[in-house]
Each structure stands twice: as structure tokens, then as C-alpha cells.
Write a protein that holds these residues in place. Structure first.
Motif, PDB file in Angstrom:
ATOM      1  N   ARG A  81      47.740  39.737  45.437  1.00 39.72           N
ATOM      2  CA  ARG A  81      46.702  39.369  44.456  1.00 39.72           C
ATOM      3  C   ARG A  81      45.328  39.308  45.114  1.00 39.72           C
ATOM      4  O   ARG A  81      44.364  39.879  44.614  1.00 39.72           O
ATOM      5  CB  ARG A  81      47.055  38.016  43.839  1.00 39.72           C
ATOM      6  CG  ARG A  81      45.996  37.472  42.893  1.00 39.72           C
ATOM      7  CD  ARG A  81      46.467  36.183  42.262  1.00 39.72           C
ATOM      8  NE  ARG A  81      46.886  35.233  43.302  1.00 39.72           N
ATOM      9  CZ  ARG A  81      47.654  34.171  43.060  1.00 39.72           C
ATOM     10  NH1 ARG A  81      48.123  33.959  41.844  1.00 39.72           N
ATOM     11  NH2 ARG A  81      47.971  33.345  44.035  1.00 39.72           N
ATOM     12  N   TYR A  82      45.238  38.624  46.271  1.00 39.28           N
ATOM     13  CA  TYR A  82      43.948  38.465  46.942  1.00 39.28           C
ATOM     14  C   TYR A  82      43.394  39.806  47.423  1.00 39.28           C
ATOM     15  O   TYR A  82      42.209  40.108  47.252  1.00 39.28           O
ATOM     16  CB  TYR A  82      44.086  37.511  48.132  1.00 39.28           C
ATOM     17  CG  TYR A  82      44.506  36.115  47.755  1.00 39.28           C
ATOM     18  CD1 TYR A  82      43.801  35.389  46.801  1.00 39.28           C
ATOM     19  CD2 TYR A  82      45.619  35.517  48.350  1.00 39.28           C
ATOM     20  CE1 TYR A  82      44.182  34.101  46.455  1.00 39.28           C
ATOM     21  CE2 TYR A  82      46.004  34.227  48.013  1.00 39.28           C
ATOM     22  CZ  TYR A  82      45.292  33.526  47.052  1.00 39.28           C
ATOM     23  OH  TYR A  82      45.672  32.259  46.714  1.00 39.28           O
ATOM     24  N   VAL A  83      44.272  40.610  48.045  1.00 44.36           N
ATOM     25  CA  VAL A  83      43.817  41.890  48.588  1.00 44.36           C
ATOM     26  C   VAL A  83      43.389  42.833  47.475  1.00 44.36           C
ATOM     27  O   VAL A  83      42.379  43.536  47.580  1.00 44.36           O
ATOM     28  CB  VAL A  83      44.919  42.536  49.456  1.00 44.36           C
ATOM     29  CG1 VAL A  83      44.438  43.883  50.002  1.00 44.36           C
ATOM     30  CG2 VAL A  83      45.301  41.615  50.605  1.00 44.36           C
ATOM     31  N   PHE A  84      44.149  42.844  46.379  1.00 45.85           N
ATOM     32  CA  PHE A  84      43.807  43.743  45.272  1.00 45.85           C
ATOM     33  C   PHE A  84      42.480  43.336  44.629  1.00 45.85           C
ATOM     34  O   PHE A  84      41.652  44.190  44.298  1.00 45.85           O
ATOM     35  CB  PHE A  84      44.926  43.728  44.231  1.00 45.85           C
ATOM     36  CG  PHE A  84      44.733  44.741  43.129  1.00 45.85           C
ATOM     37  CD1 PHE A  84      44.888  46.101  43.385  1.00 45.85           C
ATOM     38  CD2 PHE A  84      44.377  44.334  41.848  1.00 45.85           C
ATOM     39  CE1 PHE A  84      44.709  47.036  42.373  1.00 45.85           C
ATOM     40  CE2 PHE A  84      44.196  45.267  40.834  1.00 45.85           C
ATOM     41  CZ  PHE A  84      44.347  46.624  41.098  1.00 45.85           C
ATOM     42  N   ILE A  85      42.258  42.042  44.462  1.00 47.66           N
ATOM     43  CA  ILE A  85      40.982  41.566  43.914  1.00 47.66           C
ATOM     44  C   ILE A  85      39.836  41.970  44.837  1.00 47.66           C
ATOM     45  O   ILE A  85      38.765  42.385  44.384  1.00 47.66           O
ATOM     46  CB  ILE A  85      41.013  40.038  43.717  1.00 47.66           C
ATOM     47  CG1 ILE A  85      41.977  39.665  42.591  1.00 47.66           C
ATOM     48  CG2 ILE A  85      39.613  39.498  43.405  1.00 47.66           C
ATOM     49  CD1 ILE A  85      42.182  38.167  42.429  1.00 47.66           C
ATOM     50  N   HIS A  86      40.068  41.861  46.142  1.00 44.84           N
ATOM     51  CA  HIS A  86      39.040  42.250  47.113  1.00 44.84           C
ATOM     52  C   HIS A  86      38.733  43.745  47.008  1.00 44.84           C
ATOM     53  O   HIS A  86      37.565  44.154  47.090  1.00 44.84           O
ATOM     54  CB  HIS A  86      39.515  41.914  48.532  1.00 44.84           C
ATOM     55  CG  HIS A  86      38.510  42.233  49.596  1.00 44.84           C
ATOM     56  ND1 HIS A  86      37.250  41.675  49.627  1.00 44.84           N
ATOM     57  CD2 HIS A  86      38.579  43.064  50.664  1.00 44.84           C
ATOM     58  CE1 HIS A  86      36.585  42.135  50.672  1.00 44.84           C
ATOM     59  NE2 HIS A  86      37.367  42.985  51.312  1.00 44.84           N
ATOM     60  N   ARG A  87      39.769  44.551  46.793  1.00 46.09           N
ATOM     61  CA  ARG A  87      39.547  45.995  46.645  1.00 46.09           C
ATOM     62  C   ARG A  87      38.739  46.300  45.386  1.00 46.09           C
ATOM     63  O   ARG A  87      37.810  47.117  45.428  1.00 46.09           O
ATOM     64  CB  ARG A  87      40.895  46.730  46.585  1.00 46.09           C
ATOM     65  CG  ARG A  87      41.600  46.821  47.919  1.00 46.09           C
ATOM     66  CD  ARG A  87      42.722  47.838  47.839  1.00 46.09           C
ATOM     67  NE  ARG A  87      43.446  47.944  49.091  1.00 46.09           N
ATOM     68  CZ  ARG A  87      44.377  48.852  49.336  1.00 46.09           C
ATOM     69  NH1 ARG A  87      44.698  49.738  48.388  1.00 46.09           N
ATOM     70  NH2 ARG A  87      45.001  48.898  50.488  1.00 46.09           N
ATOM     71  N   ILE A  88      39.089  45.680  44.298  1.00 46.10           N
ATOM     72  CA  ILE A  88      38.348  45.888  43.049  1.00 46.10           C
ATOM     73  C   ILE A  88      36.896  45.437  43.221  1.00 46.10           C
ATOM     74  O   ILE A  88      35.954  46.107  42.766  1.00 46.10           O
ATOM     75  CB  ILE A  88      39.009  45.126  41.885  1.00 46.10           C
ATOM     76  CG1 ILE A  88      40.424  45.681  41.617  1.00 46.10           C
ATOM     77  CG2 ILE A  88      38.158  45.229  40.634  1.00 46.10           C
ATOM     78  CD1 ILE A  88      40.443  47.140  41.233  1.00 46.10           C
TER      79      ILE A  88
END
Length: 311
Positions: free
Chosen positions: A212-219
């Protein structure tokens, strides 16, 4: 006067490089999990002035030594600014900001050692380090303008207010992206997304745990890329008579492209510890330069707009 300028600019450059080394050393401490290398002692290391020979203690203690040396450089720069350029507002603000955030960085670092704290606070420590570096970089850029005479006086043509508002918004958003990235590192969540540009082979993965954290950071990174690209186009369109702002906007776009590519490289080296340390440091260096450049651009837009309005 020329000799004073040369000495002052050299001191500003050395201080800025030193602050960049502090960022690199801090990233090395985080990525090698050496934060507890000196136990809970500060400023000593495990109760000793010269620590025992372990990799973790050497890395942590080296970070402290570098930070201490750079702290003295920041103090010297502040004193030199007061002595030689006390009538100039900009360098006083930059030198004071560098001093303030260097002290806050040291205090927060000491507190993190003595009283083990949360990942959120550790991420804030990196965020404060970014601000300290930003002020030293702003001072270097100011000394460059002082020599050339460009960018110190009010331009003949006003800078549209939209440039200032847009750049300030991007700057605040960039800090959020930086903080989120630091939070991911301090929670050991980097492995939440394997592969790039897809996350775990999916366009939208199962948003659980570290993913969740990494994907939000990518977005968030994608949004930042779009914003800076849009900003560069906007500056090119409305600042035709301000080539320095147009150049800075293009440079910001180049840096955000490099940041995206370094993020992809970071993902590809997740399973190679040696390369991961290098790519992580590279990622930090690029975003630090991007944040400093956007700060300078925002200040130019604000100063020139504000002076023109007052006139």
C-alpha cells in the motif's frame, strides 16, 4: 571586495557539499540498518570516544562526525554572512535557515538514538535534513547571481502570479512525496512492489501492508512528474522574457525524469544489497537537487512578483 566574495562563495559551496554528504551518510545509515551501531549513547559511541571496530558502529559514528564538521561549516557561513553581507536580506535568511535546520536535525538525530522512536519521526529527520541542504544550496545560487549581477534586481517585466502559486504548490507536494519515501525506507517497506512500472505484476495490486505504502508513493511520483511537466510548459508560455526561469523549469523537468528513472533502478536492485545502497543514495541526491531547485525558482517568482506589485 573580490577576495571577500571568492572566500565567501567558496565557503558556501563547501558547506553545501558538506550538507549533501550528511544526506548521503544518513541514507547509508538507514540502508545498512546501522542506526543502532552506537547503542543508545550520544555523542559517544557505546560509551567510547573511538568506537569498537564494527561496520555498523563505523557507519553510524562517521555520520555523526560528518554532521558535526558540517555543523561547524554552517556556523562559519552564518558568521561570515553577518560580517560581510549583513545588509543583504537573502543570504541572512538562507544562512539562518541552514543553521536552524542543522540544529533541529542534530537534536532529532540525538533523540532518535537515545530514545528509539517511530518510523514517522525518523522520516521527519530526513525531511529536516533536506531543508538544511536546501538553504545551503540557495546560498550557493545567490552567490552565483551576485557575481553575474543577474536575478538580484527587479526585472523590467513582471512574473505572473500563477508561476509563484504553481511553484509553491509543487514544492509543498514534493516535500510530501519525499517524506513518504523516507517513511517507506524506515518501515522496511521497499519490497512492497516488485517490478516496474507494474507493481507485483499488476496495474493496481492488492493494497495490503507494505504494498500500500509503496504503491501510493509510486502514484504520488507520477503525479509529481505530470505537475512539473505542466509547470515547465506553463513557464515557457508565460515567462518569455525571463530566460532564467524558463531554464530552471526545464532543469526541474530533467531532474524529475531522472528521479523517476532512479526509482525504477531502485526497484530493479531491491534484491542486490550492494547495488541497492548505491541506487538509494542516488535517488536521495536527485530529489534533494530537485527540491532545492524548485525552492529557488519559487523564491525568484515570489520576489519579482512582490517587488513589481509594490512598485
Amino acid at each position: 571586495m573580490a577576495m571577500i566574495y571568492s572566500r565567501y562563495r567558496a565557503l558556501a559551496i563547501v558547506t553545501c557539499i558538506g550538507m549533501l554528504l550528511v544526506l548521503i551518510a544518513g541514507a547509508l545509515v538507514t540502508n545498512t540498518d546501522s542506526g543502532r551501531g552506537c547503542g543508545t549513547d550520544w555523542p559517544l559511541c557505546n560509551g567510547k570516544f573511538i568506537p569498537a571496530y564494527t561496520v555498523e558502529s563505523l557507519i553510524e559514528y562517521s555520520h555523526r562526525l560528518i554532521s558535526g564538521a558540517v555543523g561547524l561549516l554552517v556556523l562559519a557561513t552564518f558568521v561570515a554572512t553577518l560580517v560581510w553581507y549583513r545588509k543583504e536580506k537573502e543570504p541572512i535568511v538562507y544562512a539562518s535557515g541552514a543553521g536552524l535546520f542543522t540544529v533541529l536535525q542534530a537534536l532529532l538525530g540525538a533523540a532518535a538514538v537515545i530514545w528509539p522512536t517511530s518510523a514517522g519521526v525518523l522520516a521527519l529527520h530526513f525531511g529536516i535534513s533536506i531543508l538544511a541542504f536546501m538553504f545551503t544550496l540557495l546560498l550557493v545560487l545567490w552567490t552565483g547571481r551576485l557575481k553575474s549581477g543577474k536575478g538580484l534586481d527587479r526585472p523590467p517585466v513582471v512574473v505572473p502570479k500563477s508561476v509563484y502559486v504553481f511553484s509553491l504548490s509543487i514544492l509543498v507536494y514534493t516535500y510530501f512525496v519525499i517524506y513518504l519515501g523516507a517513511f517507506i525506507r524506515h518501515t522496511d517497506s521497499s519490497g512492497g512492489c516488485i517490478g516496474w512500472p507494474l507493481c507485483n505484476g499488476e496495474f493496481v495490486p492488492d493494497l495490503q501492508g507494505a504494498t500500500r505504502y509503496v504503491f501510493i508513493h509510486r502514484i504520488a511520483g507520477v503525479v509529481l512528474f505530470i505537475l512539473i511537466a505542466w509547470f515547465a510548459v506553463h513557464v515557457k508560455r508565460v515567462c518569455r522574457q525571463h530566460p532564467e526561469l524558463r531554464t530552471a523549469a526545464v532543469a526541474a523537468f530533467v531532474l524529475v525524469c531522472c528521479q523517476v528513472l532512479s526509482g525504477a533502478l531502485l526497484t530493479e536492485t531491491l534484491r542486490n544489497e550492494d547495488w541497492y545502497i548505491f541506487t538509494s543514495i542516488l535517488h536521495n541526491m536527485i530529489v534533494s537537487a530537485l527540491f532545492g531547485l524548485m525552492s529557488d525558482l519559487m523564491i525568484r517568482a515570489w520576489k519579482w512578483r512582490e517587488r513589481q506589485v509594490k512598485a
